[in-house]
Scaffold this motif. Structure first.
Motif, PDB file in Angstrom:
ATOM      1  N   LEU B 194       0.825  -1.229  -0.124  1.00  0.00           N
ATOM      2  CA  LEU B 194       0.129   0.011   0.084  1.00  0.00           C
ATOM      3  C   LEU B 194       0.643   1.482   0.085  1.00  0.00           C
ATOM      4  O   LEU B 194       0.403   2.454  -0.251  1.00  0.00           O
ATOM      5  CB  LEU B 194      -1.072   0.073   1.251  1.00  0.00           C
ATOM      6  N   PHE B 195       2.129   1.000   0.524  1.00  0.00           N
ATOM      7  CA  PHE B 195       3.126   2.273   0.419  1.00  0.00           C
ATOM      8  C   PHE B 195       4.077   2.309  -0.727  1.00  0.00           C
ATOM      9  O   PHE B 195       5.085   3.178  -0.414  1.00  0.00           O
ATOM     10  CB  PHE B 195       3.693   2.388   1.724  1.00  0.00           C
ATOM     11  N   LEU B 206      -2.376  -4.447  -6.640  1.00  0.00           N
ATOM     12  CA  LEU B 206      -1.347  -5.303  -6.041  1.00  0.00           C
ATOM     13  C   LEU B 206      -1.924  -5.727  -4.711  1.00  0.00           C
ATOM     14  O   LEU B 206      -1.797  -7.053  -4.393  1.00  0.00           O
ATOM     15  CB  LEU B 206       0.062  -4.618  -5.919  1.00  0.00           C
ATOM     16  N   PHE B 207      -2.436  -4.898  -4.149  1.00  0.00           N
ATOM     17  CA  PHE B 207      -2.716  -5.110  -2.788  1.00  0.00           C
ATOM     18  C   PHE B 207      -4.125  -6.263  -2.854  1.00  0.00           C
ATOM     19  O   PHE B 207      -4.087  -7.149  -1.945  1.00  0.00           O
ATOM     20  CB  PHE B 207      -3.217  -3.955  -1.720  1.00  0.00           C
ATOM     21  N   CYS B 208      -4.870  -6.095  -3.630  1.00  0.00           N
ATOM     22  CA  CYS B 208      -6.260  -6.612  -3.764  1.00  0.00           C
ATOM     23  C   CYS B 208      -5.755  -7.929  -4.256  1.00  0.00           C
ATOM     24  O   CYS B 208      -6.241  -9.040  -3.741  1.00  0.00           O
ATOM     25  CB  CYS B 208      -7.054  -6.160  -4.877  1.00  0.00           C
ATOM     26  N   LEU B 286       8.610   1.903   4.068  1.00  0.00           N
ATOM     27  CA  LEU B 286       8.404   0.834   5.307  1.00  0.00           C
ATOM     28  C   LEU B 286       8.097   1.242   6.695  1.00  0.00           C
ATOM     29  O   LEU B 286       7.379   0.371   7.175  1.00  0.00           O
ATOM     30  CB  LEU B 286      10.047   0.414   5.340  1.00  0.00           C
ATOM     31  N   LEU B 287       8.469   2.350   6.957  1.00  0.00           N
ATOM     32  CA  LEU B 287       7.974   2.840   8.296  1.00  0.00           C
ATOM     33  C   LEU B 287       6.349   2.906   8.413  1.00  0.00           C
ATOM     34  O   LEU B 287       5.597   2.637   9.429  1.00  0.00           O
ATOM     35  CB  LEU B 287       8.738   4.080   8.670  1.00  0.00           C
ATOM     36  N   PRO B 288       5.768   3.829   7.421  1.00  0.00           N
ATOM     37  CA  PRO B 288       4.258   3.567   7.587  1.00  0.00           C
ATOM     38  C   PRO B 288       3.673   2.287   7.573  1.00  0.00           C
ATOM     39  O   PRO B 288       2.738   2.078   7.934  1.00  0.00           O
ATOM     40  CB  PRO B 288       3.960   4.356   6.122  1.00  0.00           C
ATOM     41  N   ALA B 289       4.387   1.289   6.647  1.00  0.00           N
ATOM     42  CA  ALA B 289       3.795   0.142   6.574  1.00  0.00           C
ATOM     43  C   ALA B 289       3.948  -0.865   7.824  1.00  0.00           C
ATOM     44  O   ALA B 289       3.018  -1.410   8.371  1.00  0.00           O
ATOM     45  CB  ALA B 289       4.556  -0.726   5.583  1.00  0.00           C
ATOM     46  N   TYR B 290       5.211  -0.335   8.521  1.00  0.00           N
ATOM     47  CA  TYR B 290       5.304  -0.976   9.680  1.00  0.00           C
ATOM     48  C   TYR B 290       4.328  -0.564  10.791  1.00  0.00           C
ATOM     49  O   TYR B 290       3.695  -1.399  11.581  1.00  0.00           O
ATOM     50  CB  TYR B 290       6.793  -0.526  10.592  1.00  0.00           C
ATOM     51  N   PHE B 291       3.977   0.875  10.879  1.00  0.00           N
ATOM     52  CA  PHE B 291       2.938   1.362  11.790  1.00  0.00           C
ATOM     53  C   PHE B 291       1.337   0.689  11.509  1.00  0.00           C
ATOM     54  O   PHE B 291       0.787   0.488  12.287  1.00  0.00           O
ATOM     55  CB  PHE B 291       2.828   2.660  11.920  1.00  0.00           C
ATOM     56  N   LEU B 292       1.289   0.567  10.258  1.00  0.00           N
ATOM     57  CA  LEU B 292      -0.103  -0.118   9.690  1.00  0.00           C
ATOM     58  C   LEU B 292      -0.139  -1.634  10.344  1.00  0.00           C
ATOM     59  O   LEU B 292      -1.017  -1.808  10.797  1.00  0.00           O
ATOM     60  CB  LEU B 292      -0.142   0.073   8.008  1.00  0.00           C
TER      61      LEU B 292
END
Lengths: 87, 350
Positions: B194-195, B206-208, B286-292
């Protein structure tokens, strides 16, 4: 020097010291691991029945335990599956 | 002097590799999850010679989480077939190999940023994390978590300081799909998709697509009426607040768990406070994905029917371990310059 830069350099000094402390702790732990590796190797070389003790295919038979539930019997059978049972 | 330090850290890493290897060579399978879930299901595949339908409907085996994806047990089953019989112990050799692969990837990634000596120092720190050593061959060999960590490092290897292409995005998506069939948590890795720095349309597509295997598996579990041992609940406001407090306390307790992480999380906190630039990939992807992903884990704890206290106490170390790659990369980027300055001063005797 502004307060921001001062604060940053203080944090930096603390961080570096904690980092060195971490490395020292890790090295101490590595020493403990070395002792455990050596003890495992010594135990293996001193074993009289290396094959039975360490190689998984040949295992001593599990003694049948009385009074097991169906679930426990299944687990015992599953665990013994595929091993060559040597009496 | 630099050579001595390099040899020292190589030796320390070698000790860890030997430690995990002797763990699987000289000790039997010790992890209850390995015995009761992963190898157990592989044996079900072996006995039923295919999809273990009977096993998955037997209430006696409810503790083995019958709804878990069957990717890893299926691979173990293929291994049994290859070996010509059931042999759990031999399969364990895959764990030190995965451990070494992870360390090699970490080294290769760090070498893109700095020289051998500093790369080795950080590889050594990472190699010492107790959950990684346990999963690599000591006590927890046989569990599935190390494969999720391996997948996460492969992501970083593909993305870090490399040119971006659609082929790489698709490769990452395939890896997410594989991860989701190793463990349910593997699907959280789709958060990275997503990021990604590509068009919004491509990211969403890609996400779906990455969700397809987990949706299919969930459909199979519902269609085949495979029993579940846990289910989502909607807690009352009071219960939700109580659970949030338990979750927060559980997280803090694990971050301070010296046996697992030494003082690493203190250093992470300190490295947040120091001013050092981090790479755009880490900052924007990577960090936004980590927090998500961490947010999703918290939601699982909040809405699961399990006892929250027992659930978080028994699993949050694995959550931190599964996501350790992203945090460690952040730690590396923040700490590399101060470490380089420190060691340069020490090595040159200034």
């Amino acid at each position: 020097m502004s307060i921001g830069i001062k604060a940053n350099s203080i944090f930096l000094i603390i961080t570096i010291r904690v980092f060195i402390l971490l490395l020292l702790i890790l090295m101490l732990r590595s020493f403990i691991y070395t002792k455990r590796i050596l003890s495992d190797i010594v135990k293996f070389s001193n074993s009289n029945s290396k094959v039975e003790d360490f190689l998984p295919y040949i295992k001593p038979c599990l003694t049948e335990i009385q009074g097991l539930t169906d679930e426990e019997k299944h687990i015992l059978n599953y665990r013994s599956l595929g091993t060559i049972c040597k009496k | 002097m630099q050579k001595i330090v390099t040899v020292l850290f190589l030796l320390l890493i070698f000790i860890n590799i030997s430690y995990v290897t002797t763990g699987v060579l000289f000790h039997p399978v010790q992890s209850m999850d390995a015995i009761g879930i992963w190898f157990f299901k592989a044996k079900a595949f072996y006995i039923e010679q295919g999809f273990p339908n009977n096993f998955l409907h037997n209430a006696n085996y409810a503790y083995s989480h019958q709804r878990y994806p069957l990717g890893l047990p299926f691979i173990i089953f293929l291994f049994y077939r290859l070996m010509g019989g059931v042999n759990d112990h031999s399969f364990l050799i895959l764990y030190p190999i995965s451990y070494c692969l992870i360390l090699l990837l970490v080294y290769k990634i760090f070498r893109r940023h700095t020289n051998t000596i500093y790369s080795l120092i950080f590889v050594y720190i990472y190699s010492m994390f107790s959950p990684l050593i346990a999963a690599g061959g000591r006590i927890l060999a046989g569990n599935a978590d190390i494969f999720l960590v391996l997948v996460e490092w492969i992501f970083i290897y593909i993305l870090y300081k490399k040119k971006f292409s659609i082929a790489k995005c698709i490769l990452i998506m395939i890896l997410v799909m594989i991860a989701s069939q190793i463990k349910f948590e593997g699907i959280f890795l789709s958060g990275i998709l997503l990021f990604l720095p590509v068009s919004r349309k491509l990211r969403i597509s890609l996400f779906c697509v990455s969700l397809t295997p987990i949706i299919l598996w969930t459909w199979v579990t519902i269609a085949f009426k495979i029993p579940t041992d846990t289910h989502p609940i909607v807690p009352s406001l009071f219960l939700a607040i109580e659970r949030m407090a338990i979750i927060a306390f559980g997280i803090i307790r694990e971050l301070g768990n010296i046996n697992n992480w030494y003082i690493f999380w203190v250093l992470v906190l300190l490295s947040v406070l120091i001013k050092q630039k981090i790479s755009p990939l880490l900052k924007q992807t990577l960090l936004p994905a980590y927090f998500l992903m961490m947010f999703l884990y918290v939601l699982v704890y909040l809405f699961a029917s399990n006892n929250t206290n027992e659930y978080i106490s028994s699993s949050f170390d694995r959550v931190l371990f599964q996501q350790s790659a992203l945090v460690f990369l952040f730690f590396f980027e923040k700490m590399i310059t101060p470490t380089r300055e420190l060691f340069d001063r020490l090595l040159k005797g200034k």
